[in-house]
Design an enzyme around this catalytic site. Structure first.
Site, PDB file in Angstrom:
ATOM      1  N   ARG A 121     -40.377 -61.046  57.054  1.00 40.08           N
ATOM      2  CA  ARG A 121     -39.873 -59.513  57.785  1.00 40.08           C
ATOM      3  C   ARG A 121     -38.327 -60.351  58.339  1.00 40.08           C
ATOM      4  O   ARG A 121     -38.672 -61.720  59.084  1.00 40.08           O
ATOM      5  CB  ARG A 121     -41.322 -59.816  58.825  1.00 40.08           C
ATOM      6  CG  ARG A 121     -42.546 -59.872  58.530  1.00 40.08           C
ATOM      7  CD  ARG A 121     -43.467 -59.085  59.315  1.00 40.08           C
ATOM      8  NE  ARG A 121     -43.662 -58.491  60.926  1.00 40.08           N
ATOM      9  CZ  ARG A 121     -44.561 -58.221  61.393  1.00 40.08           C
ATOM     10  NH1 ARG A 121     -45.653 -58.850  61.129  1.00 40.08           N
ATOM     11  NH2 ARG A 121     -43.900 -57.164  62.590  1.00 40.08           N
ATOM     12  N   ASP A 309     -49.515 -47.636  66.246  1.00 43.09           N
ATOM     13  CA  ASP A 309     -50.838 -48.853  66.263  1.00 43.09           C
ATOM     14  C   ASP A 309     -51.802 -47.646  66.002  1.00 43.09           C
ATOM     15  O   ASP A 309     -52.748 -47.660  64.966  1.00 43.09           O
ATOM     16  CB  ASP A 309     -51.144 -49.955  67.338  1.00 43.09           C
ATOM     17  CG  ASP A 309     -50.460 -50.646  66.256  1.00 43.09           C
ATOM     18  OD1 ASP A 309     -49.049 -51.368  66.129  1.00 43.09           O
ATOM     19  OD2 ASP A 309     -50.268 -51.390  67.740  1.00 43.09           O
ATOM     20  N   ARG A 381     -55.781 -53.903  61.263  1.00 44.20           N
ATOM     21  CA  ARG A 381     -56.009 -51.971  61.820  1.00 44.20           C
ATOM     22  C   ARG A 381     -56.273 -51.613  60.728  1.00 44.20           C
ATOM     23  O   ARG A 381     -56.741 -50.283  60.476  1.00 44.20           O
ATOM     24  CB  ARG A 381     -54.222 -51.394  62.131  1.00 44.20           C
ATOM     25  CG  ARG A 381     -53.908 -52.087  63.761  1.00 44.20           C
ATOM     26  CD  ARG A 381     -53.430 -51.749  64.975  1.00 44.20           C
ATOM     27  NE  ARG A 381     -53.430 -52.020  65.166  1.00 44.20           N
ATOM     28  CZ  ARG A 381     -53.767 -53.430  66.774  1.00 44.20           C
ATOM     29  NH1 ARG A 381     -54.602 -52.384  66.470  1.00 44.20           N
ATOM     30  NH2 ARG A 381     -53.041 -53.681  67.531  1.00 44.20           N
TER      31      ARG A 381
END
Ligand code: NAP
Length: 866
Positions: A121, A309, A381
């Site tokens: 990342r 999210d 998620r």
């Protein structure tokens, strides 16, 4: 392990308490360690992310005590000693960003890194920001990515500028340490994204006694002489975690009260409640809880840029809402734990739900979803949002459910507590069958390593149990005894789940063995010719002869003849191993088991709908049998969105991009490396995403040179290039490289002149074409004759001679007026589709690293052009 979820049989009325917010827990941990004396943090969230931060702080010597209800941060960073620190942030993005900023104001040399995924990342923007304040930070491996080494120990007060559209965490990280630096002004370049997260940071800082002046998210000012002072801080419940239960209530028309929630929270995800209200659900805000009285789901059009999210939850919910739901603002989801938009689309399509997406938008065509086994892509998620569907659909399975530990370790228990029972399932075994020497054991070991699953070799277990080699067993007790033992052990091993099983060559002789293995596993037959087997194993002394033939090759042939049909009928999949190495075979098996691990390639542009590249590339994938591993799409990307789009692909499954005009020039500034040829040509038509590093190439010139070279040697040939635009540049580069003598003819003579000077060739205007008659090759790189102007030709028919090779870059229409004229003169012709084909072939090979199947790709292109 997989988890099967049982739906709620009827609407329920329930209350559950929600763990502390991850964002507030991590912010308050940092602030507590910047506050002198002991600070008690109440109602913390313990999860992978918060543990990662606690562990880093502990490694630095900050004393921290934890129990179920609170974290005690004893002491502060002023007690950190000079030394070498190794700070492993595991997979926590927040931790690495916060710890990096903190490391810049404490003594010692600090190595900061995470697991592979985290190290992929980008962190460049934060590093650049901290460097503006005097930090000395080095990249230890890849420029722009962790691991990092921070050698400096203090920052200078002053002004710094940060891009607002990359990550709000970069701002939060710097804001929190600001009071220990002195007066600081942070200027936001571009738009500030995820504003609620900035609000949460400022809110927590204020609760700890420090004020931040927020000038409309364009500038943040922290004046000097401020100190963190608090002794106790209550962490409010997490709205991101609560979101799943709000969604379940809406979907199942239930009444659920979520305790520990601040009804006036600054958490971004509180906005999700507004969407639920738009759908008609009733929200009641109490003192420190929120109740939802669910009444169902409806299609909506929303922008979730500030609370991305919950986009996954909404997408799953609205797959039950008949009609079209449009979720805007999803761009940042593409660079999260996984490329979330793509992951959502893939998994929703398994549920029979159609979706569409562009860089910043996801459209869900809701209806009647079916249950499916959902892959979670290491993304908490994904697991929790698809679990919402399990409240209403029987048979939903969540793969690798343990991913929820990242933010909500208690999630499955909480589901249980409201009546959604969940039952563990184990993954199927992978069983390899085939002749001795077909590579079963070695490949099983490789698979076990790659898939992180256990491995067993049935023959080896027989050896171990009897403490004898197979020839010893056979010579002592005979083949019947061996086969009986083999069956017993096969039955036993079949009971295992999630295991890679290598079998003996004769396991197929007993149908009962196959029945057992099939009941719990996927059977893969590794096909190999007897000659190949003989080459590999020669005379195998560890194996007793079965037929006692003198010539071992004859014996192999005979056994193969006897068993071939048995292998074929037992197998779920067949893999022809002839000509493949072990790694290739392993990868083929993985692509069968996990076809979802697909690499995406795409052509981008504006407009893009008529692009033929998908036809070309997908035909190639199909011909090579890699169409489960690769998929090629087209995507509309507007000129102004190119930068953001290119940024978003670094951490995604996107392997390659083909670019059309006008992106070919603009893209160059966003890439990590550009190959020399593309620099010389001055444009990039191909981007390869090499594990987060973006490499630029130009294959257009190969599209011109390769088809010509199939007809004639190019060295010394006299070439007329008509046009002086992008296609002409690429072609001229190729011609000069091949030793041709080029003359450029162009409408705008200045452009021809400039190009000729650059490539050291001749130029001319369009009214001086007679001299072309003596040349060898005519290459049209103008758009004359394209599309609607089908009867226009780039040059007069009388110029064309029989000895000419006439190559038109235009491929639509397939046969242009220029080509028609050339045909009449009996000249040699090359269609524009050949250029399209060969530049595509070169791209295909860059993307897949495989040799492109030319014939099949050409055929697909020709059919599409017809
Ligand atoms: P470009 O950069 O816009 O260049 C266009 C060229 O055409 C310029 O030299 C321009 O002359 C000339 N032109 C345009 N209209 C004209 C007219 N009415 N009279 C005389 N000259 C005219 O475009 P490009 O990217 O080079 O593309 C050129 C053609 O090649 C397009 O048709 C494109 O589809 C094709 N192409 C094909 C492939 C393939 O794979 N087959 C690949 C790339 C391009 P001025 O300089 O005077 O404006």
């Amino acid at each position: 392990m997989n988890l099967k979820i049982s739906p709620l049989e009827k609407s329920i009325s329930a209350a559950i308490s929600i763990p502390g917010s991850k964002s507030y827990t991590n912010r308050s941990l940092i602030l507590a360690s910047l506050t002198p004396g002991t600070v008690v943090l109440k109602n913390p969230l313990y999860s992978d992310d918060t543990h990662a931060l606690i562990d880093c702080l502990k490694s630095l010597g900050v004393k921290i005590n934890t129990n179920n209800f609170q974290v005690e941060v004893i002491g502060d960073i002023s007690q950190i000693k000079n030394g070498n620190y190794d700070l492993n942030c595991k997979i926590s993005g927040t931790t690495i960003r916060f710890i990096l900023a903190l490391s810049c104001i404490i003594p010692g040399v600090k190595k900061i890194y995470g697991e592979k995924r985290l190290n992929e990342r980008p962190i460049k923007e934060l590093v650049e920001g901290l460097r503006q304040l005097g930090a000395e930070i080095n990249y230890l491996e890849k420029e722009g990515f962790p691991p990092l080494l921070v050698k400096s120990s203090r920052l200078n007060p002053g002004i710094l500028k940060l891009k607002g559209y990359i990550s709000s965490q970069f701002f939060s990280a710097i804001l929190m340490i600001a009071p220990l630096v002195g007066q600081l002004k942070i200027e936001v370049l571009g738009e500030q994204i995820s504003k609620p997260y900035i609000d949460m940071t400022i809110d927590t800082m204020e609760k700890f006694g420090v004020k931040v002046k927020n000038e409309n998210y364009e500038k943040y000012i922290i004046s000097s002489n401020q100190k963190y002072l608090t002794k106790e801080y209550l962490i409010e419940g997490d709205y991101s975690s609560a979101g799943y239960f709000f969604a379940i209530a809406a979907l199942t028309k239930s009444k659920i009260t979520l305790k520990n929630l601040n009804p006036n929270s600054k958490q971004a995800d509180i906005k999700f409640l507004e969407i639920l209200e738009i759908m008609g659900n009733k929200i009641v805000k109490n003192k420190d809880s929120v109740t939802i009285e669910g009444s169902g789901v409806k299609p909506v059009t929303v922008n979730m840029q500030d609370f991305p999210d919950q986009a996954q939850t909404l997408a799953v919910m609205t797959s039950f809402a008949k009609g079209k739901t449009v979720i805007n603002g999803v761009r940042s989801l593409r660079v999260k734990e996984t490329e979330r938009v793509k992951a959502l689309e893939t998994e929703l399509s398994k549920m029979g739900i159609k979706t569409e997406s562009s860089a910043d938008r996801l459209v869900v065509f809701g209806g009647t979803p079916n249950s499916a086994s959902i892959k979670t892509y290491n993304d908490h998620r994904m697991a929790m949002s698809f679990a919402v569907a399990g409240a209403s659909l029987p048979g939903m399975i969540i793969e690798n459910p343990e991913v929820v530990t990242k933010t909500f370790p208690d999630f499955w228990n909480k589901l249980n507590s409201i009546g959604m029972k969940n039952e563990s399932l184990t993954e199927k075994n992978i069983v390899l069958i085939g002749m001795r020497g077909s590579g079963k054991t070695t490949i099983a070991k490789l698979l076990s390593k790659k898939l992180e699953r256990d491995f067993v070799d049935i023959d080896k277990i027989i050896n171990q149990r009897l403490n004898l080699t197979i020839p010893e067993i056979v010579s002592k007790y005979g083949w019947d005894f061996f086969r009986k033992k083999e069956s017993e052990i096969t039955k036993e091993i079949s009971m295992l789940g999630n295991t890679i099983i290598s079998t003996g060559g004769g396991v197929v002789l007993n149908p009962k063995n196959i029945e057992c293995l099939k009941s719990t596993g996927i059977i893969i037959y590794l096909v190999a010719r007897p000659e190949m087997l003989f080459k590999r194993i020669g005379v195998d002394k560890n194996r007793p002869s079965l037929l006692n033939k003198k010539n071992p090759l004859d014996e192999l042939k005979e056994i193969f003849k006897q068993r071939k049909n048995l292998y074929e009928s037992a197998a779920d999949y067949k893999i022809d191993t002839n000509g493949l190495n072990l790694k290739q075979i392993t990868e083929k098996i993985i692509s069968i088991i996990h076809p979802e691990d697909t690499k995406v390639c795409m052509v981008i542009g504006d407009p893009i709908e008529h692009s033929l590249s998908p036809v070309l590339h997908n035909a190639g994938y199909k011909a090579l049998g890699i169409d489960k591993k690769f998929v090629y799409k087209k995507e509309l990307v507007k000129f102004e969105d190119l930068g953001k789009f290119i940024d978003s692909i670094k951490n995604s499954d996107i392997r390659g991009i083909s670019l059309t005009m006008p992106h070919k020039l603009k893209v160059m500034k966003y890439l990590d490396e550009i190959d020399k040829t593309a620099i010389k040509i001055g444009s990039v038509n191909t981007v390869v995403n090499d594990d987060g590093k973006l490499l630029g190439f130009n294959t257009d010139w190969l599209g011109v040179i390769v088809p010509l070279e199939k007809i004639t040697a190019l060295k010394g040939k006299r070439i007329a290039v008509i046009g002086a635009g992008g296609a002409a540049r690429a072609a001229i580069f190729g011609f000069i490289k091949s030793g041709c003598k080029v003359t450029i003819f162009n409408r705008t003579i200045d452009k021809a002149k400039a190009l000729a000077q650059e490539f050291n060739c001749k130029f001319s205007g369009m009214n001086n074409m007679e001299e072309i008659k003596k040349m060898d090759i005519i290459f049209n790189a103008t758009s004359l004759g394209m599309g609607g102007d089908v009867h226009i030709s780039a040059l007069p028919a009388n110029i064309i001679q029989k000895h000419h090779i006439v190559f038109d870059a235009i491929y639509s229409p397939h046969e242009t007026q220029l080509i028609k004229n050339a045909k009449k003169k009996d000249a040699t012709i090359i269609y524009g589709s050949e250029m399209l084909l060969y530049q595509g072939i070169a791209q295909f090979e860059l993307f897949t690293k495989a040799k492109a199947p030319l014939q099949q790709m050409r055929k697909a292109l020709e059919e599409a052009l017809k």
